[in-house]
Design an enzyme around this catalytic site. Structure first.
Site, PDB file in Angstrom:
ATOM      1  N   ASP A 296       2.404   1.923   3.340  1.00 32.26           N
ATOM      2  CA  ASP A 296       3.412   0.976   3.834  1.00 32.26           C
ATOM      3  C   ASP A 296       4.811   1.492   3.515  1.00 32.26           C
ATOM      4  O   ASP A 296       5.726   1.367   4.326  1.00 32.26           O
ATOM      5  CB  ASP A 296       3.285  -0.385   3.131  1.00 32.26           C
ATOM      6  CG  ASP A 296       1.936  -1.022   3.326  1.00 32.26           C
ATOM      7  OD1 ASP A 296       1.284  -0.734   4.344  1.00 32.26           O
ATOM      8  OD2 ASP A 296       1.519  -1.813   2.447  1.00 32.26           O
TER       9      ASP A 296
ATOM     10  N   HIS B 270       0.866  -1.184   0.000  1.00 35.89           N
ATOM     11  CA  HIS B 270       0.000   0.000   0.000  1.00 35.89           C
ATOM     12  C   HIS B 270       0.901   1.233   0.000  1.00 35.89           C
ATOM     13  O   HIS B 270       2.035   1.179   0.487  1.00 35.89           O
ATOM     14  CB  HIS B 270      -0.848   0.093   1.274  1.00 35.89           C
ATOM     15  CG  HIS B 270      -1.699  -1.080   1.590  1.00 35.89           C
ATOM     16  ND1 HIS B 270      -1.203  -2.238   2.130  1.00 35.89           N
ATOM     17  CD2 HIS B 270      -3.041  -1.268   1.488  1.00 35.89           C
ATOM     18  CE1 HIS B 270      -2.198  -3.086   2.327  1.00 35.89           C
ATOM     19  NE2 HIS B 270      -3.321  -2.537   1.949  1.00 35.89           N
TER      20      HIS B 270
END
Ligand SMILES: [Co+2]
Ligand SMILES: [Co+2]
Ligand SMILES: [Co+2]
Ligand SMILES: [Co+2]
Ligand SMILES: [Co+2]
Ligand SMILES: [Co+2]
Ligand SMILES: [Co+2]
Ligand SMILES: [Co+2]
Lengths: 442, 442, 442, 442
Positions: free
Chosen positions: B103, B100
């Site tokens: 992240d 993501h």
């Protein structure tokens, strides 16, 4: 007369066999830790599922093709079932069977006739058993099918029903004694409630305890030394069964001072319906000295009722056998296949095929479990994990030589608490390795 | 700099290995049906679980020991994670990863800064990827963690949030293009409802479709040809997620004419939370031409939330690989370990050990599945079972050459309908045989 | 002849009534939004549960005391049931009923006889209906009880069974036309699978679609203009029913271009078994224009099977009526009590008492729901919550006048995103207030 | 200083009130069976949910807007919370509160500092309590959040952790004594297992019992006479919590001879996660003399984790109050709102609104329950249903004056067993009538 003419005695044919009517893993004489598989596993056939079940479900009538159904008279059919069952036990090579009173003999028009019907069949079974190595693992009575038991049996709101249930269990104990049953099972049929709103749970539980005490008294009186077993189940047919799981049963037995009289018959599918794993229930019973016997089946992970499938999950059979072997076996218990073929498996030979699957799955599970034990594959992990309780403050805790003040003094001086990884992922991987390499190891 | 100094490159050591840091079944060069295991399995590491997860749970703070946590500045920590991740990919030998937006790079104090932070990290990743064989399986954006998304993102009750979510996905598509991502995933974060009582579901679903169409338009505009994937989940964090399961997603895509744009990313744990088996969801997607990619993990049968465990159940991995192999592989998808180590497995090396368990479990599953396919072990049973549709009335039905009147005429003349046993018990036994003998067969 | 001699016509007696044989809340002539309760609620009696059900369960034989059981000949019993049913409809005051083919007439020794048996009973019903205001809400055929349907009907692995099922539905459509049925229901009986391992799901679903198209063609041919309805259910009797829930059905209908032919008959207990709330399924169907009819019952929150209880939960009836009233009623559908008395409620009068509970519960639910609508108690909350979509960027989104680039520009300029509380707790409290004060308001 | 300036003291405004900041049903002085609502209900605020909870979930960071978060120093924030809490108690008008050690004071850098921090806050609370009518319902310690407790506390595999846990509970008992706590709660945090495979359950349960005995010894030593309470929960955070439900706890307490020392604190959401209804757990505890206190919340029927919602279901509150009133109240227990506002209800005023919903729901439940008791609406049904045990064979059973032989004799003479309908449907309807007419009755 023969009912399974097209079936020969089932033989061990090895892990690669493509014959659905041969054992792939169950080899009765093969040794597991110095005992034969046959002695270790003590398989039993459930009379109800195998000889009574018509494979109806709430949405359809029976599909089962059963050769004994050609008899229209209930007693003729009951006798045909005895013939068929001993042929089945022999061809399959199982050492035990289990039944309810109404499995073996039909109800008569009154209680007297009902009891008399049972005597006829028990005589016949006794004859068969003289010439057979097959033994009775446990018997029980069905106090839930008849409309009389609509509100329960020993927990009925109707005292007459309590009396009637007692009359039937009295007979069950006598039958068990005659046939040398190793155990006697109490599954709680309709001992529970449909709705709490119309229920006197306190009275019902007191009555259940009274019933159990009377059963124990009578078994002693007639010298029937079977192991008494409670079979827990959380729900179905009632909304809430009193013997929900082993812990519920254990709480009940202790409250009513029955904990030395009973152990538990643990069914896999009942364990999972209660929100536990099968191995959890076995383990909990074992460490409390209450592991009596096992109803070997499995549920379906997506279904919320008791599907009573033949056991095939090798994780479950391995972990179940792990508990059983650590228990030193089951003494007066065994592995009863409280399992039915699917409604779509309606041929007579499916009865053999399904039992073979169950026996193979437990045989393989036993081999894997014994290897785990022999190698201390799990035990060494557990021992190391708890080693802090073998010395120092841990040993004082276990030996009862400390108290909160000493422990606080100790904790105040602790510099840092160091924990180890629980290694759960690796342990699952070890289980997998044992599972897929055991056959290669022979 | 190195973050896993005490770990060497993970090697294949065979089924009997006792080394938790070696593969037992995954041998990357080993061939499965003419392709290497590496190509067949296309394993990916989930950046969030492996490099972001602190192993907190709703009842406790994080336990994870992670060497990159020594950096207090968020961007420094983000860069350290990139270093650590490529070291991890290399040592573990996985060909793919997934992330993501949040992240890989921390949120800035405003959107502009947030997007800029991503650019820094994407530059760094691009550099790493030049010298590495590791590729991006898919990326996505996290539109659910920030309090802004409390009521959802593209289904928020707040139009500003819709815009903000779009801005982030626009960037996600650009990042995916830059890094050559094979797919782009939409997991429905908080796209669902807390309570139906305060929700305009019609508007929210229309908006979700509008969002997807705009995403597709923009991907085309910039020439990003990744496979778009919806990842269904039935509940958690919302009470009811709109992409409940594959069928819900398929109904939605058809209604809004998006069925040619999307396939599904199917997560095992999401399947079981929805009341299906993992293989059911894969199968349903496959026969509808919608099987895109897989989030390889497992749930816990006694727990009602998304536990995201590393996959170890060999039944599940075998049946999943069976579907994937029958699908001819996953094209632009792969097996992403959307899985986290247990909170009790908090050591850095547990990250390796757990991935090894997952990779071994899928590698073995693939071997067993390929043997089932090669031997037509299941297919021949299925073909025979439906053979009545290859001729006569069956063929007319399939060819659309009949109607209710003709069928009634036919049925009126039928003497008896004969069905065959479904053989379910035996089929489970065949699966067991393949499972426990595949290793012995090499 | 009369079967319920001790029961008089059921009267409205008001909320304080202590008479179990009187309505407390259902007052047929009372107006709800300009229509009588009778027209609004369109209650129907399920022939199977009320006149066929013996109250057996998987652990016990039937307990039901039913006066028509005195007839041993199946056709005599079938005729007695017709007599009893019209007496029941009249005394209870319900305007509709529903049946399967096998509910009304016994199977003959072959299909021809079976169809002929139905004609006899349909003649009889037609006669009754001339003099009665009772109408047929929907009919259907039972293609799941007979062993022939062990592997399904239109999804059977056996083509002969498909033909047989078609023959029966053909008759069902003709019967529906003769009796002026408003709808025709397809509940997926055994249309699903026992195990995925022996199933060709692709072929089965294609065949199901072929079956539905043929049914539609035949209905058109004979001029039967009933609303076709699929009744979703997730499992039971099969492990996985193809019509799992409304979304599964909607995906299927769209794929096979049947979405204009069918709507859904939504059963409360099936909704909850699928992991949804009852109101969710109604709402989802409504916003997709697919809400056809309702099977008014309820499940038990602790039980994992279809208990088909009479509806009594006032939250559920209120929220169901909220959806139905917002749908502008059910057009060709109604509220069919697909509900059975508990096995412990085995007296004939329990049939009346239980229907009264269901009718009262829905009547009260309708009153509460109408008050919620009249006051815009929930709608005003929802409208305010989504008001950002009525102007500015929100309106552009809804009008399709924006794209990801414009939205990112907008988002980059956003200073802060402000969300409002969802107020879920307060909304539940409002529902409670409406529930407990509606009676006081009259 | 004030933290809720915009909130005035919450007043009773009656059932029609539209003010979310007023009571609709809770009127503290209103009498229920001769006691004020305030005395009857003994509401308590849970410090953790109300003053510590940031409304994060596993997929998102906290959304809560809390005025005390302006303080960055942990002790400053802790003191601000005390100020805010007593303002909250006063404005809401609740007589009790509950806390864990870590709710009220932050952990220090070592145990000594941690304990000292608590002393500061306890001093401050003691001051507040002098001038307030607010009392401590119960306190407890948090032995699960800190990473140290990753493997449990008193059931940790690490003896040092056991010691540390003991040190903290020792302090907890001292704090409870200082603040005059009525009860002291043991919720099993991480007392359970992640996996049975690495667990020594026998040792862990023995250690848990040792811990409880030491706690009791120390409480006696310091003269702290609070009621000890176990709070059962079946799972979460561990896979299997040892105190699964009341029956598990009762089995444990009896085995280790602790049944006279403990009662149970029953949480609604924990009951339903264990597969029971809330009222079942209360009833079971009550008839075993073990009903101590209640954590008043509710779960979500479609969600499989502990949602800890504010109680609003009037069926649940009515049946809970029915059990509590039949128990003669809760003595040293009360109704603690172990409930949190939804993540979407993030405003400070939502804390008030949600508590009001809970208080109103239990107040109304209490009124309905008292009416049911006053009218013997359910009791008379139950008494009649079991009347056969007041005489004849039933009385002999209850009095222990019979045995299996006498019962069989009796049964053999029984002509027919007559059962009555259980009337479950009607009883549910009576409950509905009481629910919707109680307000009208005043
Ligand atoms: Co069972
Ligand atoms: Co059993
Ligand atoms: Co995922
Ligand atoms: Co997941
Ligand atoms: Co239905
Ligand atoms: Co149903
Ligand atoms: Co609690
Ligand atoms: Co809770």
């Amino acid at each position: 007369m023969a009912y399974f003419d097209n079936i020969s005695k089932i033989k061990f044919d090895g892990p690669q066999s493509k014959d659905p009517l041969a054992f792939k893993f169950y080899n009765p004489e093969e040794q597991i830790n110095g005992k034969s598989m046959e002695e270790t596993l003590k398989f039993g056939v459930a009379y109800w599922h195998t000889f009574m079940e018509d494979l109806s479900d709430p949405f359809g009538v029976g599909t089962a093709e059963r050769p004994w159904d050609k008899y229209s008279d209930p007693m003729d059919r009951a006798k045909a079932r005895v013939d068929a069952s001993f042929e089945f036990f022999d061809k399959l090579g199982v050492p035990y069977f289990c039944f309810h009173d109404f499995d073996i003999a039909p109800e008569g028009s009154n209680l007297k006739e009902t009891l008399a019907n049972q005597d006829v069949i028990v005589d016949m079974m006794e004859d068969y058993m003289k010439d057979s190595k097959v033994k009775l693992l446990w018997n029980t009575v069905n106090n839930f099918t008849n409309p009389m038991f609509v509100h329960g049996a020993s927990t009925s709101s109707n005292a007459d029903v309590f009396a009637y249930a007692a009359a039937k269990v009295k007979k069950g104990l006598e039958v068990g004694k005659r046939l040398g049953s190793e155990s006697y099972v109490f599954w709680g049929g309709r001992e529970g409630y449909e709705s709490l709103l119309n229920t006197n749970m306190g009275l019902e539980l007191d009555n259940l305890a009274r019933f159990f005490h009377m059963a124990n008294d009578y078994a002693k009186e007639i010298g029937f030394d079977a192991q008494f077993l409670i079979e827990p189940k959380p729900k179905e047919p009632t909304t809430h069964q009193y013997d929900f799981d082993v812990a519920h049963g254990f709480a009940f037995l202790q409250k009513y001072n029955l904990q030395d009289v009973f152990k538990f018959n643990i069914e896999a599918n009942h364990a999972t319906l209660a929100g536990h794993s099968f191995e959890h229930e076995l383990h909990y019973a074992r460490i409390n000295g209450m592991l009596g016997s096992v109803d070997a089946n499995q549920g379906h992970p997506q279904l919320g009722w008791d599907t009573d499938e033949f056991p095939s999950d090798l994780y479950a059979t391995t972990l179940a056998m792990y508990e059983i072997l650590k228990n030193g076996g089951l003494e007066k218990g065994g592995l009863n296949f409280d399992a039915k073929v699917r409604r779509t498996s309606f041929k007579p030979e499916d009865l053999f095929k399904a039992h073979i699957v169950g026996m193979d799955s437990f045989a393989l599970g036993a081999k894997v479990a014994q290897r785990l034990i022999d190698d201390k594959a799990l035990e060494s992990i557990v021992e190391k994990r708890y080693s802090s309780f073998n010395q120092g403050i841990g040993k004082e805790i276990v030996d009862g030589k400390t108290d909160f003040k000493k422990l606080q003094d100790y904790a105040l001086k602790l510099d840092k608490v160091e924990n180890e990884s629980g290694n759960v992922e690796v342990i699952k991987s070890i289980l997998n390795q044992y599972l897929v390499t055991t056959i290669a190891q022979g």
